[in-house]
Scaffold this motif. Structure first.
Motif, PDB file in Angstrom:
ATOM      1  N   ALA A  74     -45.318  62.029  23.298  1.00 47.45           N
ATOM      2  CA  ALA A  74     -46.501  61.505  22.604  1.00 47.45           C
ATOM      3  C   ALA A  74     -46.467  61.873  21.127  1.00 47.45           C
ATOM      4  O   ALA A  74     -46.726  61.036  20.247  1.00 47.45           O
ATOM      5  CB  ALA A  74     -47.770  62.039  23.261  1.00 47.45           C
ATOM      6  N   GLY A  75     -46.137  63.133  20.838  1.00 42.34           N
ATOM      7  CA  GLY A  75     -46.060  63.569  19.448  1.00 42.34           C
ATOM      8  C   GLY A  75     -44.925  62.910  18.697  1.00 42.34           C
ATOM      9  O   GLY A  75     -45.080  62.517  17.540  1.00 42.34           O
ATOM     10  N   GLY A  76     -43.781  62.767  19.354  1.00 43.81           N
ATOM     11  CA  GLY A  76     -42.622  62.176  18.698  1.00 43.81           C
ATOM     12  C   GLY A  76     -42.853  60.738  18.281  1.00 43.81           C
ATOM     13  O   GLY A  76     -42.537  60.338  17.145  1.00 43.81           O
ATOM     14  N   VAL A  77     -43.404  59.935  19.179  1.00 44.61           N
ATOM     15  CA  VAL A  77     -43.695  58.533  18.860  1.00 44.61           C
ATOM     16  C   VAL A  77     -44.783  58.435  17.804  1.00 44.61           C
ATOM     17  O   VAL A  77     -44.693  57.649  16.856  1.00 44.61           O
ATOM     18  CB  VAL A  77     -44.112  57.767  20.137  1.00 44.61           C
ATOM     19  CG1 VAL A  77     -44.582  56.362  19.785  1.00 44.61           C
ATOM     20  CG2 VAL A  77     -42.952  57.690  21.110  1.00 44.61           C
ATOM     21  N   THR A 168     -54.838  59.247  11.590  1.00 49.57           N
ATOM     22  CA  THR A 168     -55.156  59.283  13.019  1.00 49.57           C
ATOM     23  C   THR A 168     -53.936  59.654  13.836  1.00 49.57           C
ATOM     24  O   THR A 168     -53.982  60.528  14.714  1.00 49.57           O
ATOM     25  CB  THR A 168     -55.682  57.919  13.485  1.00 49.57           C
ATOM     26  OG1 THR A 168     -56.899  57.615  12.789  1.00 49.57           O
ATOM     27  CG2 THR A 168     -55.958  57.917  14.984  1.00 49.57           C
ATOM     28  N   LEU A 169     -52.824  59.003  13.528  1.00 50.67           N
ATOM     29  CA  LEU A 169     -51.589  59.283  14.265  1.00 50.67           C
ATOM     30  C   LEU A 169     -51.096  60.705  14.005  1.00 50.67           C
ATOM     31  O   LEU A 169     -50.613  61.379  14.922  1.00 50.67           O
ATOM     32  CB  LEU A 169     -50.520  58.261  13.885  1.00 50.67           C
ATOM     33  CG  LEU A 169     -50.769  56.841  14.403  1.00 50.67           C
ATOM     34  CD1 LEU A 169     -49.814  55.854  13.746  1.00 50.67           C
ATOM     35  CD2 LEU A 169     -50.625  56.793  15.923  1.00 50.67           C
ATOM     36  N   PHE A 170     -51.222  61.168  12.758  1.00 50.77           N
ATOM     37  CA  PHE A 170     -50.832  62.545  12.466  1.00 50.77           C
ATOM     38  C   PHE A 170     -51.736  63.536  13.201  1.00 50.77           C
ATOM     39  O   PHE A 170     -51.288  64.603  13.635  1.00 50.77           O
ATOM     40  CB  PHE A 170     -50.880  62.815  10.962  1.00 50.77           C
ATOM     41  CG  PHE A 170     -49.634  62.410  10.219  1.00 50.77           C
ATOM     42  CD1 PHE A 170     -48.392  62.849  10.632  1.00 50.77           C
ATOM     43  CD2 PHE A 170     -49.709  61.610   9.087  1.00 50.77           C
ATOM     44  CE1 PHE A 170     -47.233  62.492   9.951  1.00 50.77           C
ATOM     45  CE2 PHE A 170     -48.555  61.235   8.399  1.00 50.77           C
ATOM     46  CZ  PHE A 170     -47.316  61.686   8.829  1.00 50.77           C
ATOM     47  N   GLY A 171     -53.029  63.195  13.325  1.00 52.95           N
ATOM     48  CA  GLY A 171     -53.956  64.056  14.050  1.00 52.95           C
ATOM     49  C   GLY A 171     -53.587  64.178  15.515  1.00 52.95           C
ATOM     50  O   GLY A 171     -53.567  65.274  16.086  1.00 52.95           O
TER      51      GLY A 171
END
Length: 301
Positions: A74-77, A168-171
């Motif tokens: 999840a974090g990688g994508v 948002t994605l970085f969060g």
């Protein structure tokens, strides 16, 4: 001083170095290539970190489990997508302001930390985050006539929406990496961070390489020709990520990312001294608010 604080400040500085170099690379390759070098050229350094801790220091390698794999993926994508959007944003605004739009990340990380991990932050920390985010909002309207309407409507512009999506994605990514590292359960925060980084960055390298082979093989040649600056991006990026992962293993992601707003200070320095960009008083005011938020965070955290 708690250990996660100097680690976070160092990671923020290294991330600014990486971002500055990525903007330089954006001039000689596409957004995909400039995104890839962060991962592809960082992977060897991530493996070196693990080797030094295991073979040099003697730390045991933790056992990987399903929960770790899920959060790592999840974090990688999420990080690939967030980085792509941030670099794409450089095409529309100057270096300092372009980076600022993604700075709502701490507030969003606090929300996602509550949703996914059940982590709560104090009222003082929330106030510190709010002050820093307001500073970012001021920066976002620094080149328009200031009014409350301008302050609010600017957040609906194309550039702002791209930056907010990146934030948002970085969060989500920050919370995912903290969850992945904690899922390893030991032996210590350094090895947990190193293993998480190694798995993530190898996964990201494979995904990005496969995408370029499928969609844009010419980009591979452009990356190869710019291997020297790309190597600097890889070293700075991997070192910064190692710092983030260590800090977020020790402390909540939202709190780490709130302190990480100090990167804006480094960004402004880069904008002025390296890219020769003009910074106006509104941007300075926003920067001071960010500093104020950080100082409050350190006082109440």
């Amino acid at each position: 001083m708690e250990l996660w604080i100097p680690i976070t400040i160092a990671a923020a500085f290294l991330q600014n170095v990486r971002s500055a170099m990525q903007k330089h690379l954006k001039g000689v390759m596409g957004t995909t290539g400039a995104t890839f070098v962060r991962f592809g050229f960082g992977a060897p350094f991530a493996l070196i970190f693990v080797a030094v801790l295991h073979l040099g220091v003697g730390y045991e390698l933790p056992a990987v489990n399903a929960r770790f794999i899920l959060w790592m993926l999840a974090g990688g994508v999420g990080q690939i997508a967030a980085t792509f959007l941030l670099i794409y944003l450089f095409s529309f605004r100057n270096f300092a302001v372009g980076t600022a739009y993604s700075r709502t990340e701490p507030a969003q990380a606090a929300i996602f930390g509550l949703i996914f991990l059940g982590e709560r932050v104090s009222a003082g920390v929330l106030a510190a985050i709010a002050i820093s985010v307001f500073g970012v909002m001021l920066i976002s309207v620094a080149h328009t006539p200031l009014s409350w309407r301008a302050l609010l409507t600017s957040m609906a512009s194309r550039n702002a929406l791209i930056g907010l999506a990146s934030g948002t994605l970085f969060g989500v990514t920050a919370v995912a990496y903290r969850a992945a590292s904690l899922a390893l359960g030991g032996p210590n925060f350094m090895m947990q961070a190193a293993i998480t980084l190694a798995w993530v960055i190898l996964f990201q390298t494979l995904i990005m390489a496969a995408w370029m082979i499928w969609k844009d093989r010419a980009e591979i040649g452009r990356i190869a020709r710019a291997w020297k600056p790309a190597l600097i991006v890889g070293l700075a990026g991997a070192s910064a990520s190692f710092g983030w992962f260590m800090a977020m293993t020790l402390q909540q992601a939202a709190v780490v990312k709130a302190l990480a707003q100090v990167e804006m200070i480094f960004t402004f320095a880069s904008a002025v001294f390296f890219f020769r960009e003009r910074i106006n008083l509104m941007e300075v005011a926003g920067c001071l608010l960010i500093v104020g938020g950080i100082l409050l965070l350190l006082a109440v955290g």
